[in-house]
Design an enzyme around this catalytic site. Sequence first.
Site, mmCIF file in Angstrom:
data_model
loop_
_atom_site.group_PDB
_atom_site.id
_atom_site.type_symbol
_atom_site.label_atom_id
_atom_site.label_comp_id
_atom_site.label_asym_id
_atom_site.label_seq_id
_atom_site.Cartn_x
_atom_site.Cartn_y
_atom_site.Cartn_z
ATOM 1 C CB CYS A 164 38.035 18.809 36.482
ATOM 2 S SG CYS A 164 37.664 20.088 37.638
ATOM 3 C CG ASP A 198 45.464 35.637 15.903
ATOM 4 O OD1 ASP A 198 45.793 35.728 14.239
ATOM 5 O OD2 ASP A 198 44.251 35.971 16.359
ATOM 6 C CB CYS A 250 35.047 20.252 40.330
ATOM 7 S SG CYS A 250 35.371 21.620 39.260
ATOM 8 C CB CYS A 275 32.596 19.341 37.207
ATOM 9 S SG CYS A 275 34.080 19.673 36.439
ATOM 10 C CG ASP A 321 41.961 37.950 9.429
ATOM 11 O OD1 ASP A 321 43.054 37.685 10.365
ATOM 12 O OD2 ASP A 321 40.816 38.102 10.887
HETATM 13 N N1 GUN Z 1 41.223 35.979 16.885
HETATM 14 C C1 GUN Z 1 40.058 36.210 17.082
HETATM 15 N N2 GUN Z 1 39.063 36.655 16.476
HETATM 16 C C2 GUN Z 1 39.924 36.689 15.212
HETATM 17 C C3 GUN Z 1 39.914 36.647 13.827
HETATM 18 O O1 GUN Z 1 38.779 37.290 12.998
HETATM 19 N N3 GUN Z 1 41.386 37.030 13.047
HETATM 20 C C4 GUN Z 1 42.372 36.721 13.337
HETATM 21 N N4 GUN Z 1 43.300 36.953 12.721
HETATM 22 N N5 GUN Z 1 42.290 35.893 14.863
HETATM 23 C C5 GUN Z 1 40.871 36.272 15.924
HETATM 24 ZN ZN ZN Z 2 36.099 20.913 37.240
#
Ligand code: GUN
Ligand code: ZN
Length: 677
Positions: free
Chosen positions: A279, A90, A282, A277, A127
């Site tokens: 898993c 990201d 748990c 749960c 963005d």
């Molecule tokens: N991570 C969580 N929301 C967003 C988003 O709107 N844009 C980007 N680039 N990363 C995110």
């Molecule tokens: Zn669990």
Amino acid sequence: MADFEIRAKDGLARLGRFTTKHGTVKTPLLMPVVHPGKSAISPRMLVDEFGFQMVITNSYIIKSHERFRNKALSEGVHALLDFDGPIMTDSGTFQMYFHGLAEEEINPVEIVEFQRDIGSDIGTILDVFSDPTVRKSKVEEDVQKSLERAKISIGRQGEMLLAGTVQGGMYTDLREKAAKALGAMEFDVHPIGGVVPFMERYRYADIVKIILASKKHLPPERPVHLFGCGHPMLFAQATLLGCDFFDSASYAKFAESGRMLLPTGTVHLDELTELPCDCPICSSMTADELKNEGKDERELKLMKHNLYVSSSEMRRVRQAIVEGNLFELAAYRARGHPTLYQALQVMSEEYQQLEYDDPIGKTSAIFYTGPETTKRPEITRFHSRVLSRYPYTHTNTILIVSDSGLRPFFDTSEIIIKEVRKRQARDIVLLFATPMGVVPWELEHVHPAQQCLFPEKLDSETLSMVSERTKAVLESMKYQRGILFKRDVSIDVALNFLVDEYSFDTILVASEVVNQLPPLSNEDSWTKRKLRALLTYQWGSRAGNIASLDNLEVVLSKSTGKIRHCKKDDEILFTVVPTTGLLTPTYQGGVELLGVGLEDTYKVIIDTDVSEFVASGKSALAKFVKTASTGLRAGEEVLVLDEEQQLLGVGRAQINGREMTRFKRGVAVQIRHSRQR
Ligand code: GUN
Ligand code: ZN
């Protein structure tokens, strides 16, 4: 160019394969968010112990810490994370929003180039994240800025795949505008961004609207990523709406505050006396033991629980797509919280947007889950096809039989069906009024008429849909007399209008109904009558004319008495699939369909260069499709022809016509019969 392929569909959901330089992953998929320096659970462990396939990390964090940056630039992000599987990065958008960083802090082009330079498999543009509390004109400016950044990012990504994020806050017009503009650019993946604040405030109905608005204009051949949706209780609904990628920072964030993710909601460890749960965490300890762990160890264990639960829910979602019951799963999950249920209500009002993508010819049963069931696309599609394609619209008598929906119809109406079989459609038409609407007797075995399971006592929304659909069918027909055979089932209240407004006579005893039927016919033609209705239902009225060809023979199954084949001159043309009640043509059946002037909707034209492959029985691949109608839905039985209009084979469309012309990967038509086989 993204390498995405669809293997199965349900609603807008796609079971797919997405290929990156570091391997192919199955979608829908969840990527845990990992921190480059301090991940308590390594990417390798995420794959080996929890079954994840891909991780996501943050390039802004890498870039802004010298030791991460240097290692990432010299050895690559895969070395930095010690992971050789696919990695998405990201851009720092969320950090800018969350920490209110200054505009100059991150350069939008540099951050894309940085992601490229560290060898990310999928990078993300910078963005602009809109705060949900700001006014619309500000959101519009943000969208504009995101689009400008998208434009200048394209071409900078090198070999890296690039994700172009749709923003627009809760404004569906802005989402649509952003999706359209981004879809026209050369992106590989489209995240839907800006939804984290909606997630945090339980505003799931808004998320549904946001996803639907965005999906309307995004190219189908690119995966859609719902950014920041890491809660398993939303996976089923979001995938049903067409989201393919998810990321989760929630597994760590929730663990930090002592909360456990469950597919049905969130629970706080402090409130538990039992761990609800199965898993490995748990199952291996009690709630008290977990509470009494040291802080770090407890948090790690909660994190692991959250990962196990999230991973298994995603597997469950993928399995549901294969089985065709993601609608049911989404409906069950929606009962976990009233806000999720509200989201389901909003979604079910918009089911028509799912109808085009939802495949025809599913074999799965439709289980009633609540008032939303009657709006499901399989059911509305059946109803609209009955309205537009049922061939016997002019008759003397319409007999409506109220039916609780306990199938098969033959068991509940044997005497009546036997009598109707001896008469002509111009004399009598038999319609079952069922919880899913009107089922003409001729189409009684067609999915989902035979496969819907409703409870005996119906809710009021379902009942009013029964009235509405019955009215619509009657309005599409011409008849002299109406008879309602009432059988003391809960649906009867939805049919009272027949007597009050449509002058139907009510009869309560089957033998009395038989006495009232028009005279017997001396032709015995019920099998051809059913065949015509089926042909017309599947391929339109011209196809229906095959039922009146000379030398046609309808073969019944000896064990069930249902239609099995249709033959001409002793050669099989069509076979009925018992699980769907639909016809599949043989190659010769395809020839007959062409002969009666089949609509172009059901013809897929492929590159003549590969005609021999298809003629020999191999699948028609999407990359060779020259033309396919946008009206063609996935699951239809279609003809495959080459550019010279030579029939090569017949088979089932795996994807819809729009997808066939856009996808470069995967099967367009699974061939059942071909020229040479
Ligand atoms: N991570 C969580 N929301 C967003 C988003 O709107 N844009 C980007 N680039 N990363 C995110
Ligand atoms: Zn669990």
